[in-house]
Scaffold this motif. Structure first.
Motif: not given
Length: 83
Positions: A68-77
């Motif tokens: 799928g597409a890359p995550s639209p948010g920041s990395r966690w942790p």
């Protein structure tokens, strides 16, 4: 919550226990039943937490790239390693 249906009318239950079971069963019915006009809830957003892949040495499989597409948010942790 099928267990709430078990033992209905059980003489071993106190009146308070029987009333509590009935109240909880009623709550479960209200929360899981169709309410209002029966229209499905459609969320406006969904949040998810995911971490980096860590290979399991006991598995004889190669990692697979997420299709799928890359995550639209920041990395966690965060980079600090906080969990």
């Amino acid at each position: 919550m099928y267990a709430l249906q078990e033992g209905q009318g059980d003489p071993a239950l106190t009146a308070d226990q029987a009333a509590a079971r009935t109240a909880l069963a009623d709550l479960v019915d209200r929360l899981t039943g169709v309410q209002g006009d029966g229209e499905s809830y459609e969320p406006s957003a969904v949040a998810a937490l995911a971490g980096s892949y860590v290979a399991d040495p006991d598995l004889a499989r190669d990692p697979v790239t997420w299709p799928g597409a890359p995550s639209p948010g920041s990395r966690w942790p965060p980079a600090s390693g906080a969990r």
